[in-house]
Motif scaffolding. Structure first.
Motif, PDB file in Angstrom:
ATOM      1  N   SER A  38      51.717  46.850  43.828  1.00 55.09           N
ATOM      2  CA  SER A  38      50.575  46.016  43.452  1.00 55.09           C
ATOM      3  C   SER A  38      50.276  46.189  41.967  1.00 55.09           C
ATOM      4  O   SER A  38      50.616  47.212  41.362  1.00 55.09           O
ATOM      5  N   ARG A  40      47.388  46.630  40.787  1.00 54.62           N
ATOM      6  CA  ARG A  40      46.428  47.736  40.707  1.00 54.62           C
ATOM      7  C   ARG A  40      47.155  49.077  40.627  1.00 54.62           C
ATOM      8  O   ARG A  40      46.818  49.935  39.815  1.00 54.62           O
ATOM      9  N   ARG A  44      47.131  51.744  37.504  1.00 54.33           N
ATOM     10  CA  ARG A  44      46.781  53.172  37.665  1.00 54.33           C
ATOM     11  C   ARG A  44      47.905  54.066  37.147  1.00 54.33           C
ATOM     12  O   ARG A  44      47.659  55.068  36.488  1.00 54.33           O
ATOM     13  N   VAL A 106      34.575  46.233  38.699  1.00 59.42           N
ATOM     14  CA  VAL A 106      34.163  47.124  39.782  1.00 59.42           C
ATOM     15  C   VAL A 106      33.091  46.410  40.607  1.00 59.42           C
ATOM     16  O   VAL A 106      32.055  46.011  40.081  1.00 59.42           O
ATOM     17  N   VAL A 123      35.764  46.026  52.845  1.00 63.47           N
ATOM     18  CA  VAL A 123      36.052  46.683  51.563  1.00 63.47           C
ATOM     19  C   VAL A 123      37.523  46.510  51.201  1.00 63.47           C
ATOM     20  O   VAL A 123      37.861  46.188  50.057  1.00 63.47           O
ATOM     21  N   GLU A 124      38.410  46.680  52.150  1.00 58.38           N
ATOM     22  CA  GLU A 124      39.841  46.539  51.878  1.00 58.38           C
ATOM     23  C   GLU A 124      40.200  45.100  51.499  1.00 58.38           C
ATOM     24  O   GLU A 124      41.037  44.883  50.625  1.00 58.38           O
ATOM     25  N   ARG A 127      39.142  44.615  47.936  1.00 54.35           N
ATOM     26  CA  ARG A 127      40.064  45.310  47.026  1.00 54.35           C
ATOM     27  C   ARG A 127      41.296  44.457  46.724  1.00 54.35           C
ATOM     28  O   ARG A 127      41.909  44.591  45.674  1.00 54.35           O
ATOM     29  N   GLY A 128      41.646  43.585  47.645  1.00 54.74           N
ATOM     30  CA  GLY A 128      42.817  42.737  47.469  1.00 54.74           C
ATOM     31  C   GLY A 128      42.589  41.530  46.574  1.00 54.74           C
ATOM     32  O   GLY A 128      43.538  40.824  46.242  1.00 54.74           O
ATOM     33  N   VAL A 132      39.853  42.590  40.914  1.00 56.11           N
ATOM     34  CA  VAL A 132      38.980  43.680  41.366  1.00 56.11           C
ATOM     35  C   VAL A 132      39.683  44.999  41.053  1.00 56.11           C
ATOM     36  O   VAL A 132      40.797  45.239  41.496  1.00 56.11           O
ATOM     37  N   ASP A 134      38.037  48.112  41.502  1.00 57.44           N
ATOM     38  CA  ASP A 134      37.636  49.062  42.539  1.00 57.44           C
ATOM     39  C   ASP A 134      36.458  48.476  43.300  1.00 57.44           C
ATOM     40  O   ASP A 134      35.810  47.540  42.842  1.00 57.44           O
ATOM     41  N   VAL A 135      36.170  49.044  44.476  1.00 58.41           N
ATOM     42  CA  VAL A 135      35.032  48.619  45.278  1.00 58.41           C
ATOM     43  C   VAL A 135      34.202  49.844  45.616  1.00 58.41           C
ATOM     44  O   VAL A 135      34.721  50.837  46.128  1.00 58.41           O
ATOM     45  N   SER A 137      31.376  50.920  48.027  1.00 53.82           N
ATOM     46  CA  SER A 137      30.755  50.424  49.255  1.00 53.82           C
ATOM     47  C   SER A 137      29.401  51.088  49.466  1.00 53.82           C
ATOM     48  O   SER A 137      29.293  52.307  49.522  1.00 53.82           O
TER      49      SER A 137
END
Length: 153
Positions: A38, A40, A44, A106, A123-124, A127-128, A132, A134-135, A137
């Motif tokens: 990904s 993301r 990272r 975020v 949340v997942e 995130r996709g 985005v 980060d999330v 919650s």
């Protein structure tokens, strides 16, 4: 004109490095990703390893099939907050039941759902969303339906 030691040392270092073989300057082992990674995860990895590009390696042949540059990754994460909000709102079962805040990619999500598994799934899915980072919650739930199994050692 005064010459400082750091100026002389910098010039000496450059002169030495210009004649150095690539092997002395390269990162080893190579930091790579595969085509299925990904954006993301690539971002990272670039951040953690402090690199600005990643060779993309074919997992079957091990050959380089492309290069992912930091500028390309950053372009994905610089979507306007309004666009992110619209994409996130489309994922929510009832937009009025949730609060959404977006700051530099975020997302902070608040609200209440019936089941813990619904909170995790929501949340997942957020995130996709492209852009985005980060999330966070702040979701609460009425019923626990997830079981944490101890590791089997």
């Amino acid at each position: 004109m005064t010459i400082e030691v750091k100026d002389v040392m910098g010039r000496v270092a450059i002169a030495v490095l210009e004649d150095a073989p690539a092997e002395q300057l390269m990162t080893a082992p190579a930091i790579t990703i595969t085509p299925g990674a990904s954006v993301r995860d690539a971002a990272r990895l670039m951040h953690d390893k402090r690199v600005k590009q990643l060779p993309v390696i074919d997992p079957v042949t091990g050959r380089i099939i492309g290069t992912l540059h930091q500028r390309d990754v950053l372009r994905v994460f610089t979507r306007p907050a309004v666009d992110l909000m619209a994409d996130i709102a489309a994922l929510l079962p009832d937009r009025e039941a949730f609060s959404i805040e977006v700051d530099k990619g975020v997302v902070t999500l608040g609200g209440r759902v019936e089941w813990n598994s619904q909170a995790v799934a929501l949340v997942e899915s957020i995130r996709g969303v492209e852009g985005v980072v980060d999330v966070v919650s702040e979701l609460t739930f009425d019923k626990e339906d997830l079981i944490v199994a101890p590791p089997l050692f």
